[in-house]
Design an enzyme around this catalytic site. Structure first.
Site, short mmCIF file in Angstrom:
data_model
loop_
_atom_site.label_atom_id
_atom_site.label_comp_id
_atom_site.label_asym_id
_atom_site.label_seq_id
_atom_site.Cartn_x
_atom_site.Cartn_y
_atom_site.Cartn_z
N HIS A 236 -13.26 -4.78 -3.49
CA HIS A 236 -12.81 -3.40 -3.40
C HIS A 236 -13.73 -2.55 -2.52
N TYR A 240 -13.98 0.32 1.61
CA TYR A 240 -14.71 1.53 2.04
C TYR A 240 -15.74 1.21 3.11
N HIS A 387 0.67 -1.43 2.24
CA HIS A 387 -0.38 -0.43 1.99
C HIS A 387 -1.58 -0.63 2.92
N PHE A 388 -2.07 -1.85 3.02
CA PHE A 388 -3.37 -1.94 3.70
C PHE A 388 -3.27 -2.05 5.22
N HIS A 389 -2.05 -2.20 5.75
CA HIS A 389 -1.97 -2.08 7.21
C HIS A 389 -1.91 -0.63 7.66
N ARG A 450 4.42 -11.35 -1.29
CA ARG A 450 3.46 -11.49 -0.19
C ARG A 450 2.96 -12.94 -0.17
N ARG A 451 2.23 -13.32 0.89
CA ARG A 451 1.62 -14.64 1.00
C ARG A 451 2.64 -15.73 0.70
FE1 HAS Z 1 -6.32 -0.13 -1.19
C1 HAS Z 1 -5.17 -3.15 -2.44
C2 HAS Z 1 -5.95 1.30 -4.29
C3 HAS Z 1 -7.68 2.84 -0.01
C4 HAS Z 1 -7.38 -1.76 1.65
N1 HAS Z 1 -6.26 -2.06 -0.50
C5 HAS Z 1 -5.73 -3.15 -1.16
C6 HAS Z 1 -5.88 -4.34 -0.35
C7 HAS Z 1 -6.54 -3.95 0.80
C8 HAS Z 1 -6.77 -2.51 0.68
C9 HAS Z 1 -6.96 -4.84 1.96
O1 HAS Z 1 -5.63 0.32 -7.18
C10 HAS Z 1 -5.33 -5.72 -0.69
C11 HAS Z 1 -6.33 -6.74 -1.05
C12 HAS Z 1 -5.62 -8.05 -1.31
O2 HAS Z 1 -5.52 -8.86 -0.37
O3 HAS Z 1 -5.12 -8.26 -2.43
N2 HAS Z 1 -6.70 1.72 -1.99
C13 HAS Z 1 -6.43 2.11 -3.26
C14 HAS Z 1 -6.75 3.54 -3.42
C15 HAS Z 1 -7.23 3.97 -2.20
C16 HAS Z 1 -7.21 2.82 -1.32
C17 HAS Z 1 -6.57 4.36 -4.66
N3 HAS Z 1 -7.32 0.44 0.50
C18 HAS Z 1 -7.80 1.70 0.78
C19 HAS Z 1 -8.48 1.69 2.05
C20 HAS Z 1 -8.39 0.39 2.53
C21 HAS Z 1 -7.67 -0.38 1.54
C22 HAS Z 1 -9.15 2.89 2.68
C23 HAS Z 1 -8.93 -0.22 3.79
C24 HAS Z 1 -9.56 0.42 4.74
N4 HAS Z 1 -5.66 -0.79 -3.00
C25 HAS Z 1 -5.65 -0.06 -4.14
C26 HAS Z 1 -5.24 -0.93 -5.27
C27 HAS Z 1 -5.01 -2.21 -4.74
C28 HAS Z 1 -5.29 -2.09 -3.32
C29 HAS Z 1 -5.08 -0.56 -6.68
C30 HAS Z 1 -4.55 -3.48 -5.50
C31 HAS Z 1 -3.09 -3.63 -5.41
C32 HAS Z 1 -2.57 -4.93 -5.93
O4 HAS Z 1 -1.66 -4.90 -6.77
O5 HAS Z 1 -3.02 -6.01 -5.50
C33 HAS Z 1 -7.75 5.37 -1.89
O6 HAS Z 1 -9.06 5.31 -1.41
C34 HAS Z 1 -6.88 6.11 -0.93
C35 HAS Z 1 -7.30 7.57 -0.77
C36 HAS Z 1 -6.74 8.17 0.49
C37 HAS Z 1 -6.11 9.34 0.60
C38 HAS Z 1 -5.55 9.78 1.95
C39 HAS Z 1 -6.34 10.91 2.59
C40 HAS Z 1 -5.81 11.20 3.96
C41 HAS Z 1 -6.56 11.40 5.09
C42 HAS Z 1 -5.87 11.62 6.42
C43 HAS Z 1 -5.62 13.08 6.68
C44 HAS Z 1 -4.94 13.28 8.00
C45 HAS Z 1 -5.27 14.28 8.89
C46 HAS Z 1 -4.50 14.38 10.14
C47 HAS Z 1 -6.34 15.26 8.66
C48 HAS Z 1 -5.88 10.24 -0.58
C49 HAS Z 1 -8.05 11.44 5.05
C50 HAS Z 1 -4.31 15.82 10.49
C51 HAS Z 1 -2.97 16.18 10.85
C52 HAS Z 1 -2.04 16.85 10.13
C53 HAS Z 1 -0.87 17.47 10.83
C54 HAS Z 1 -2.05 16.97 8.63
C1 HEM Z 2 -1.90 -9.82 6.17
C2 HEM Z 2 0.85 -8.52 9.96
C3 HEM Z 2 -3.02 -6.50 12.10
C4 HEM Z 2 -5.67 -7.45 8.13
C5 HEM Z 2 -0.82 -9.58 6.98
C6 HEM Z 2 0.56 -9.85 6.63
C7 HEM Z 2 1.34 -9.51 7.70
C8 HEM Z 2 0.46 -8.98 8.72
C9 HEM Z 2 2.86 -9.61 7.81
C10 HEM Z 2 1.03 -10.39 5.29
C11 HEM Z 2 1.18 -11.84 5.31
C12 HEM Z 2 1.56 -12.37 3.96
O1 HEM Z 2 1.21 -11.82 2.92
O2 HEM Z 2 2.24 -13.43 3.94
C13 HEM Z 2 0.03 -7.90 10.89
C14 HEM Z 2 0.46 -7.42 12.18
C15 HEM Z 2 -0.62 -6.88 12.79
C16 HEM Z 2 -1.74 -6.98 11.87
C17 HEM Z 2 1.89 -7.51 12.72
C18 HEM Z 2 -0.64 -6.26 14.17
C19 HEM Z 2 -1.38 -6.65 15.13
C20 HEM Z 2 -4.05 -6.49 11.17
C21 HEM Z 2 -5.32 -5.83 11.36
C22 HEM Z 2 -6.05 -6.09 10.23
C23 HEM Z 2 -5.25 -6.92 9.36
C24 HEM Z 2 -5.71 -5.01 12.57
C25 HEM Z 2 -7.44 -5.64 9.88
C26 HEM Z 2 -8.30 -5.10 10.67
C27 HEM Z 2 -4.91 -8.23 7.30
C28 HEM Z 2 -5.39 -8.80 6.06
C29 HEM Z 2 -4.30 -9.51 5.50
C30 HEM Z 2 -3.18 -9.33 6.40
C31 HEM Z 2 -6.81 -8.67 5.49
C32 HEM Z 2 -4.28 -10.25 4.17
C33 HEM Z 2 -4.30 -11.71 4.33
C34 HEM Z 2 -4.11 -12.41 3.02
O3 HEM Z 2 -3.20 -12.05 2.25
O4 HEM Z 2 -4.89 -13.33 2.75
N1 HEM Z 2 -0.85 -9.04 8.27
N2 HEM Z 2 -1.30 -7.62 10.73
N3 HEM Z 2 -4.04 -7.14 9.96
N4 HEM Z 2 -3.59 -8.57 7.48
FE1 HEM Z 2 -2.45 -8.11 9.10
CU CU Z 3 -9.30 -1.70 -4.32
#
Ligand code: HAS
Ligand code: HEM
Ligand code: CU
Length: 580
Positions: A236, A240, A387-389, A450-451
Site C-alpha cells: 500500500h 504513495y 482505478h490504478f491506471h 482481473r488477471r
Molecule cells: Fe489505490 C488498490 C484505495 C490512491 C494504486 N491502488 C490499488 C492498486 C494499486 C493502487 C496499484 O482501499 C491495486 C493493487 C493490486 O494489484 O491489487 N487508493 C485507495 C485510496 C486512495 C488510493 C483510498 N491507489 C492510490 C494511488 C495509487 C494507487 C495514489 C498509485 C499512485 N486502492 C485502494 C484500495 C485498494 C486499492 C482499497 C484495494 C482494492 C482491491 O479490492 O483490491 C486515496 O489515496 C485517493 C485519494 C485521492 C483523492 C483525489 C484528489 C485529487 C487531486 C487532483 C485535483 C485536480 C486538480 C486539477 C487540482 C481524494 C489531487 C485542477 C483542475 C480543475 C478544473 C479542478
Molecule cells: C495491469 C493496461 C500502462 C501498471 C494492467 C492491466 C491492463 C493494463 C489491461 C490489467 C491486466 C489484468 O489484470 O489482466 C495498460 C495499458 C497501458 C498501461 C493499456 C498503457 C500504456 C501502465 C503504466 C503503469 C501500469 C504506465 C505504471 C506506471 C500496471 C500494474 C498492473 C497493470 C502495476 C497490475 C499487474 C498485475 O495485476 O499483476 N495494465 N497499462 N500500467 N498495469 Fe498497466
Molecule cells: Cu492501498
C-alpha cells in the site's frame, strides 16, 4: 472569459550555474534507465487491454511470452517498480541538491543506481526465461526462481539509498542556516524517503526471511497469509511512493511552470506529514476479502483509509488555487477563463495538469475500494486496474513524462525535437487512459475478473460469459490502442531529443515561490522563521521529522499486531506452485 490573455509558454530562466556536471549526468542516467523500463512495460499494456475485448495476441507472441501471465508480470514489475524507482531515486536527490546548493554523495547515489540496476536485470532475466510469472504482487505459494526474489530484494535495498544522501545534505545546509526551516522541495523529498524506508520493512522481511530462502531451497514450505500481509505493509505505501514524487513536482515546480506561485508552503508540508503517518497502517485494506482476521480491524481500516485520502483532498484545493492564481496572473478571468489561460502550449505543464485531472476519477474509485462493502463488489475485477491506471498509470506516468520534457533540455542542453509531438503524446495519453480506465471500471461492475486470460477461452464461451459487457470492453480496447499511439509518440520525442536535439540554452530548475510560507526560491535564500506567524509555526513544528517517524512506527505496530496475531498462531505450511 473573453478577455485576451498572455499566449504561449512561460519562459524558464536560463541555467547560469555550470558547476553541476556530474550530478546532471547521474540524473540523466536514472531518467534513461527508468524510461527504458516504461518503454517495454507500456508496450505490453495494450495487449492486455485487447485481451479483455476478446482479442488474443499471445499465440502470435509465443517466441517472447509463453503465457498472458508472463507478459502481465513484466508489465507490472517494469512499470510499477523499475520505471518509478529509477525516476524517483534520481529526482529526490537531484532536486534537493539543486535547491540547497549542496553536493550529494556521488558514491552513495551511484551505489543506489548500481544496486537497482543489478536488481532490475536479475528480475528481467527471471521474468523473460518464463520461470517467474508470479505477477507484480509475487504472492506465494506461486513460486518463481531465486533470480526473481533476489532481484526484488536488491532493487528494494537500492531504492532506499537516497535517504542517507538527503539526510547528509540537509544537515550540512542546516549548519549553514541555523534557525531556518528546511526548504520545501527537500522537506517533501525527505519525508517521502522516510515513509518509503519505513514501508520497505514489510516486503524486505518477507523477501529476506521467507521468499529468498524458500526459492533457494533452504526452507520447504511457506505461509501465504503471513506473506500477503507483509507484502501489503509495503504494497500500500508504495502507491504513495509513486504519488509523492508527482506531488513534489506539482507543489515545488508546477505553479512556477504555469506562471504563478504555490498558494501555501505549509499546507504542502502538512500534506506530506499526513501521508507519512497514514500510509503505513492501512495496507490490509487490500485484504478485505482475505479470511482470518477480525471484522473490527476491517472497520478500523476503512476509517484509516478515508484518513489517507485527506492529504490528497488538501492537495486538490492547494493545487487548484495555485493553478487558478497562475491562470489569472496570465490574464484569464471568469469561472473557466483562468483554466484556459494556463500555458497549455508547454507540454510539461499540459502533462501535469491533465494527469491531475485524471486523479479526480482515480481518487473517487480509491474511496470506493476503501469502503469495505463496496470493495466486496469490485475486488478482483477489472475495476481495480481501472482505478490504478488513473493513479499510477496517469498521475505518476504523466507527471514523469512532464518532468522529462523540461529535464532533458535542462540536463543535456538540447531542445525538444518537437513540442507538437510532445503535446500530442500527452493529450493522447490523457484521452486513451481515461477511455481505458472508464471501460475497465464499468466492465468490473459486470464482474469481469482481473488477471484473467479471458481471450483464450473459446469464442462462444467468452461471448456467453462477457458479451453483456461488450460496450465497456470495447472502450478498454479503444483506449489501449490510443495508448499505443501515445507511448510511441512520447518515446519519439524522448529518444529523438537525446540523440538529435538541437543545442540550446539550458533551462534552470523551475523552483516555485510560495504566496504564503517561509521559503523564498526567488533569491535562493531561506527566510528565517518568523515566530508568531501562523503559517510558519506550522512549518516549524513539522521540522521534527523524527517525531513524525516515531508516531508512524507506533501507529503501524498498533495496526499490524492485531492483524498478524491470528495468522502467526495458525501457521499453514504450503508447498510452492508453478502454474505456467
Ligand atoms: Fe489505490 C488498490 C484505495 C490512491 C494504486 N491502488 C490499488 C492498486 C494499486 C493502487 C496499484 O482501499 C491495486 C493493487 C493490486 O494489484 O491489487 N487508493 C485507495 C485510496 C486512495 C488510493 C483510498 N491507489 C492510490 C494511488 C495509487 C494507487 C495514489 C498509485 C499512485 N486502492 C485502494 C484500495 C485498494 C486499492 C482499497 C484495494 C482494492 C482491491 O479490492 O483490491 C486515496 O489515496 C485517493 C485519494 C485521492 C483523492 C483525489 C484528489 C485529487 C487531486 C487532483 C485535483 C485536480 C486538480 C486539477 C487540482 C481524494 C489531487 C485542477 C483542475 C480543475 C478544473 C479542478
Ligand atoms: C495491469 C493496461 C500502462 C501498471 C494492467 C492491466 C491492463 C493494463 C489491461 C490489467 C491486466 C489484468 O489484470 O489482466 C495498460 C495499458 C497501458 C498501461 C493499456 C498503457 C500504456 C501502465 C503504466 C503503469 C501500469 C504506465 C505504471 C506506471 C500496471 C500494474 C498492473 C497493470 C502495476 C497490475 C499487474 C498485475 O495485476 O499483476 N495494465 N497499462 N500500467 N498495469 Fe498497466
Ligand atoms: Cu492501498
Amino acid at each position: 472569459s473573453g478577455r485576451a490573455f498572455t499566449p504561449g509558454p512561460v519562459v524558464y530562466p536560463v541555467e547560469t550555474d555550470e558547476g553541476w556536471r556530474p550530478e546532471r549526468r547521474m540524473m540523466l542516467l536514472f531518467l534513461i534507465a527508468g524510461f527504458c523500463a516504461l518503454l517495454i512495460g507500456a508496450s505490453i499494456g495494450p495487449l492486455q487491454a485487447l485481451n479483455y475485448d476478446g482479442v488474443n495476441a499471445y499465440p502470435a507472441l509465443r517466441s517472447i511470452f509463453h503465457t498472458y501471465y508472463q507478459g502481465l508480470t513484466v508489465h507490472g514489475v517494469l512499470n510499477g517498480y523499475v520505471f518509478t524507482f529509477f525516476v524517483t531515486c534520481g529526482l529526490l536527490v537531484y532536486l534537493p541538491a539543486r535547491e540547497l546548493g549542496q553536493r550529494p554523495s556521488m558514491a552513495l547515489w551511484g551505489a543506489c543506481f548500481g544496486l537497482m540496476a543489478v536488481g532490475a536485470l536479475s528480475l528481467i532475466y527471471a521474468m523473460f526465461d518464463n520461470s517467474s510469472s508470479v505477477l507484480w504482487t509475487f504472492y506465494p505459494p506461486l513460486k518463481g526462481s531465486p533470480f526473481f526474489y533476489l532481484g526484488m530484494t536488491i532493487l528494494t535495498l537500492g531504492s532506499v539509498q537516497p535517504l542517507p544522501v538527503l539526510l547528509k545534505m540537509r544537515a550540512a545546509w542546516k549548519r549553514a542556516h541555523p534557525g531556518c526551516v528546511t526548504p520545501l522541495v527537500t522537506y517533501m523529498s525527505l519525508v517521502t524517503m522516510l515513509m518509503w524506508a519505513l514501508a520497505g520493512v514489510g516486503a524486505l522481511s518477507e523477501l529476506i526471511l521467507q521468499l529468498d530462502p524458500w526459492s533457494l531451497g533452504l526452507i520447504g514450505t511457506i505461509d501465504p497469509m503471513i506473506n500477503r500481509t507483509l507484502f501489503w505493509l509495503t504494497g500500500h505505501p508504495i502507491v504513495y511512493f509513486w504519488l509523492m514524487p508527482a506531488y513534489i513536482s506539482w507543489y515545488g515546480l508546477l505553479s512556477r511552470q504555469a506562471g504563478g506561485k504555490l498558494a501555501s508552503d505549509p499546507m504542502a508540508r502538512m500534506t506530506f506529514a499526513l501521508l507519512l503517518i497514514f500510509s503505513l497502517p492501512v495496507g490490509s485494506h487490500h485484504q478485505f476479502s482475505d479470511p482470518g482476521f477480525s471484522q473490527i480491524w476491517r472497520a478500523i481500516l476503512v476509517v484509516l483509509t478515508m484518513s489517507v485520502a485527506i492529504p490528497s483532498i488538501i492537495t486538490a484545493f492547494t493545487l487548484g488555487l495555485s493553478l487558478e492564481y497562475a491562470g489569472r496572473m496570465r490574464g484569464g478571468s471568469g469561472l473557466v477563463g483562468w483554466f484556459r489561460a494556463l500555458p497549455w502550449s508547454d507540454p510539461s505543464v499540459a502533462a501535469q495538469v491533465l494527469g491531475a485531472l485524471t486523479f479526480i476519477l482515480g481518487g473517487a474509485t480509491g474511496i470506493v475500494n476503501g469502503s469495505w462493502e463496496l470493495d466486496a463488489i469490485v475486488h478482483n475485477t477489472t475495476f481495480v486496474p481501472g482505478h490504478f491506471h488513473v493513479t499510477v498509470g496517469s498521475v505518476t506516468a504523466m507527471t514523469f513524462m512532464g518532468l522529462a520534457f523540461w529535464m532533458i533540455p535542462h540536463l543535456t542542453g538540447r531542445k525538444l525535437i518537437s513540442r507538437r509531438i510532445a503535446l500530442f503524446s500527452v493529450w493522447t495519453w490523457f484521452v486513451g487512459m481515461s477511455i481505458f480506465a472508464i471501460g475497465m471500471q464499468w466492465a468490473g461492475l459486470y464482474g469481469l475478473p482481473r488477471r484473467a486470460w479471458v481471450s483464450a477461452l473459446p469464442h462462444d464461451t467468452y461471448h456467453a460469459l462477457y458479451g453483456v459487457a461488450a460496450t465497456p470492453t470495447t472502450l478498454i480496447a479503444v483506449g489501449g490502442v490510443i495508448l499505443w499511439v501515445a507511448t510511441y509518440s512520447f518515446f519519439l520525442v524522448f529518444f529523438g531529443t537525446l540523440l538529435f536535439g538541437r543545442r540550446a540554452d539550458r533551462p534552470a530548475v523551475p523552483f516555485a515561490q510560495a504566496l504564503s510560507g517561509p521559503v523564498s526560491h526567488e533569491t535562493g535564500v531561506a527566510i528565517p522563521v518568523a515566530t508568531g506567524h501562523g503559517a510558519s509555526v506550522l512549518a516549524n513544528r513539522l521540522e521534527h521529522v523524527w517525531a513524525l517517524v516515531g508516531l508512524t512506527a507506533v501507529a503501524t505496530v498498533a495496526a499490524y499486531v492485531p492483524i498478524l496475531w491470528p495468522f502467526l498462531h495458525n501457521v499453514t505450511h504450503s508447498p510452492g506452485w508453478v502454474l505456467w
